[in-house]
Enzyme design. Structure first.
Site, PDB file in Angstrom:
ATOM      1  N   ARG A  42       0.831  -1.212   0.000  1.00 12.49           N
ATOM      2  CA  ARG A  42       0.000   0.000   0.000  1.00 12.49           C
ATOM      3  C   ARG A  42       0.859   1.253   0.000  1.00 12.49           C
ATOM      4  O   ARG A  42       0.595   2.212  -0.723  1.00 12.49           O
ATOM      5  CB  ARG A  42      -0.924   0.011   1.218  1.00 12.49           C
ATOM      6  CG  ARG A  42      -1.845   1.227   1.266  1.00 12.49           C
ATOM      7  CD  ARG A  42      -2.736   1.219   2.474  1.00 12.49           C
ATOM      8  NE  ARG A  42      -1.999   1.432   3.705  1.00 12.49           N
ATOM      9  CZ  ARG A  42      -2.562   1.464   4.915  1.00 12.49           C
ATOM     10  NH1 ARG A  42      -3.861   1.258   5.039  1.00 12.49           N
ATOM     11  NH2 ARG A  42      -1.834   1.676   5.996  1.00 12.49           N
ATOM     12  N   TYR A  59      -6.017   9.436   0.593  1.00 12.57           N
ATOM     13  CA  TYR A  59      -6.392   8.077   0.204  1.00 12.57           C
ATOM     14  C   TYR A  59      -7.475   7.580   1.129  1.00 12.57           C
ATOM     15  O   TYR A  59      -7.663   8.076   2.239  1.00 12.57           O
ATOM     16  CB  TYR A  59      -5.180   7.139   0.223  1.00 12.57           C
ATOM     17  CG  TYR A  59      -4.915   6.443   1.526  1.00 12.57           C
ATOM     18  CD1 TYR A  59      -5.469   5.189   1.800  1.00 12.57           C
ATOM     19  CD2 TYR A  59      -4.117   7.032   2.502  1.00 12.57           C
ATOM     20  CE1 TYR A  59      -5.226   4.546   3.003  1.00 12.57           C
ATOM     21  CE2 TYR A  59      -3.874   6.390   3.707  1.00 12.57           C
ATOM     22  CZ  TYR A  59      -4.432   5.151   3.957  1.00 12.57           C
ATOM     23  OH  TYR A  59      -4.208   4.519   5.150  1.00 12.57           O
ATOM     24  N   PHE A 112       3.650   2.512   6.408  1.00 13.48           N
ATOM     25  CA  PHE A 112       3.889   3.744   5.647  1.00 13.48           C
ATOM     26  C   PHE A 112       3.180   4.934   6.279  1.00 13.48           C
ATOM     27  O   PHE A 112       3.777   5.998   6.479  1.00 13.48           O
ATOM     28  CB  PHE A 112       3.412   3.532   4.209  1.00 13.48           C
ATOM     29  CG  PHE A 112       3.497   4.750   3.337  1.00 13.48           C
ATOM     30  CD1 PHE A 112       4.641   5.027   2.599  1.00 13.48           C
ATOM     31  CD2 PHE A 112       2.416   5.616   3.225  1.00 13.48           C
ATOM     32  CE1 PHE A 112       4.713   6.149   1.782  1.00 13.48           C
ATOM     33  CE2 PHE A 112       2.474   6.740   2.410  1.00 13.48           C
ATOM     34  CZ  PHE A 112       3.632   7.008   1.686  1.00 13.48           C
ATOM     35  N   ASP A 113       1.898   4.770   6.604  1.00  9.65           N
ATOM     36  CA  ASP A 113       1.115   5.871   7.194  1.00  9.65           C
ATOM     37  C   ASP A 113       1.733   6.354   8.499  1.00  9.65           C
ATOM     38  O   ASP A 113       1.918   7.548   8.726  1.00  9.65           O
ATOM     39  CB  ASP A 113      -0.310   5.416   7.523  1.00  9.65           C
ATOM     40  CG  ASP A 113      -1.061   4.858   6.348  1.00  9.65           C
ATOM     41  OD1 ASP A 113      -0.456   4.130   5.553  1.00  9.65           O
ATOM     42  OD2 ASP A 113      -2.260   5.136   6.248  1.00  9.65           O
ATOM     43  N   THR A 114       2.027   5.375   9.379  1.00  7.60           N
ATOM     44  CA  THR A 114       2.551   5.717  10.694  1.00  7.60           C
ATOM     45  C   THR A 114       3.887   6.435  10.569  1.00  7.60           C
ATOM     46  O   THR A 114       4.136   7.436  11.257  1.00  7.60           O
ATOM     47  CB  THR A 114       2.722   4.444  11.542  1.00  7.60           C
ATOM     48  OG1 THR A 114       1.451   3.793  11.660  1.00  7.60           O
ATOM     49  CG2 THR A 114       3.239   4.780  12.927  1.00  7.60           C
TER      50      THR A 114
END
Length: 394
Positions: free
Chosen positions: A78, A96, A188-190
């Site tokens: 992702r 997103y 990735f987000d974190t």
């Protein structure tokens, strides 16, 4: 005078083998934005190496619906999909959302409005605030809250929900951050949020209505392991100064609170010594009693020693006056540490029955690290708070 350019928001829908829900979700999202969203938009379906009919459906949707396009990647991840689209975007704001649209779409405009106005730099949906309305199973609720507690305790994160698949950011900010973000998958987000927070960027939070997708195929154990590795890597980079991007002047002028520059090294030394003593006692007592009991006894003994050592060497309090009160109040940190470590051992037993002694020690180390951070905050802001000492005279 030429008319002002329409503000553009690009929404990425990352997908992997999502032929079941892709068409219905994208059509629903497109209809919602067309009917209610006051800004220009573009929906990008980012297919990361699907092996079913997902890519063919994505291409069909891009031909059927205006402002919809499809991007194909040859590798899974992702984070990899978001990096590809966001790094090349010409939109004012990028974001997103998960393809199952678990988050109610009415939260989308409140999510991006502060970014378009320039008030905030990043925005996230949160399922963990009082204003959120969430429907999901107890297991996923426990895992989510534990993960975010770990981020706040171990990494000092101030955002409440790192995992909600509903995020956005100003494009110029994201494109500055991306080169320093290493993860290509779920962390990735974190990592992006932690990096943004370290550099003083504003993160706006929006409480959301969220309904769990019962068909979620996320490997919880693997994701948890990868997340722990990611947190360790981010902490290492932060301490070494490896992650550097241009930051606002207000952050460059920031300083540690008074006294903390002296207190942190002393607290760290005391913490390391007490942790080693705790592990030694735990391993020894484990030979004659169950893991939970051994951990409780070892934690109690070292908690008393920890409070006494920090009282003298970290916060500079000498003499017997107030010593008993300090120990009793420091006991709260002991109870929190006991709760965390007992919960960690219980979770280990649940996920891996018959775990090895090495796994038990690892669980104790991780939870003891969380308890150490909580202890420092309690001791500094409450037990040995200078203002409180002046008021009570002790």
């Amino acid at each position: 005078m030429a008319p002002a350019r329409t503000r553009l928001v690009e929404i990425v829908v990352p997908v992997y083998n999502e032929q079941r829900v892709l068409a219905a979700s994208v059509r629903r999202l497109h209809a919602y934005l067309t009917g209610t969203f006051p800004y220009g938009f573009r929906i990008t379906i980012a297919d990361n190496a699907s092996t079913d009919a997902t890519w063919q459906i994505a291409v069909g949707l891009s031909r059927e619906l205006p402002h919809v396009r499809a991007v194909h990647l040859d590798a899974k991840g992702r984070g990899r999909a978001l990096r590809k689209v966001w790094s090349e975007s010409d939109a004012d704001v990028v974001g997103y959302m998960d393809v199952d649209l678990s988050t109610d779409l009415d939260a989308f405009l409140p999510l991006v409005a502060p970014l378009l106005s320039g008030h905030s730099d990043l925005a996230i949906g949160t399922r963990l605030s009082k204003g959120a309305n969430v429907v999901r199973g107890s297991k996923r609720e426990f895992i989510s809250r534990t993960y975010n507690l770990l981020l706040r305790s171990a990494m000092g994160a101030r955002f409440s929900d790192a995992q909600c698949g509903f995020k956005a950011a100003r494009t110029e900010i994201v494109q500055a951050l991306l080169p320093a973000v290493e993860d290509e998958e779920w962390f990735f987000d974190t990592e992006l949020l932690l990096l943004a927070e370290r550099h003083g960027l504003r993160i706006h939070e929006v409480p959301v209505d969220w309904v769990d997708d019962p068909d979620s195929r996320v490997d919880i154990v693997k994701t948890a392991k990868d997340d722990l590795k990611g947190m360790a890597r981010v902490a290492r980079k932060t301490l070494s100064g490896a992650a550097r991007i241009p930051v606002p002047p207000r952050v460059q002028r920031a300083q540690l609170p008074a006294g903390m520059a002296r207190q942190l090294p002393a607290f760290a030394v005391v913490g390391v010594l007490c942790t080693l003593a705790h592990l030694g006692l735990f391993v020894t007592l484990r030979l004659v009693m169950p893991a939970v009991a051994a951990n409780g006894v070892a934690l109690f003994v070292t908690a008393v020693a920890n409070t006494a050592a920090n009282r003298r060497f970290t916060f500079g309090v000498t003499g017997r006056t107030g010593a008993l009160r300090h120990q009793l109040e420091g006991g709260l940190a002991f109870l929190i540490g006991l709760l965390l470590s007992t919960g960690g051992l219980a979770l280990l037993t649940l996920l891996a029955p018959g775990a090895s002694a090495a796994a038990e020690v690892t669980a104790v180390i991780v939870t003891n690290g969380l308890a150490t951070l909580v202890r420092f905050l309690l001791l500094r802001t409450w037990v040995f708070n200078p203002r409180r000492t002046e008021e009570t005279g002790r």
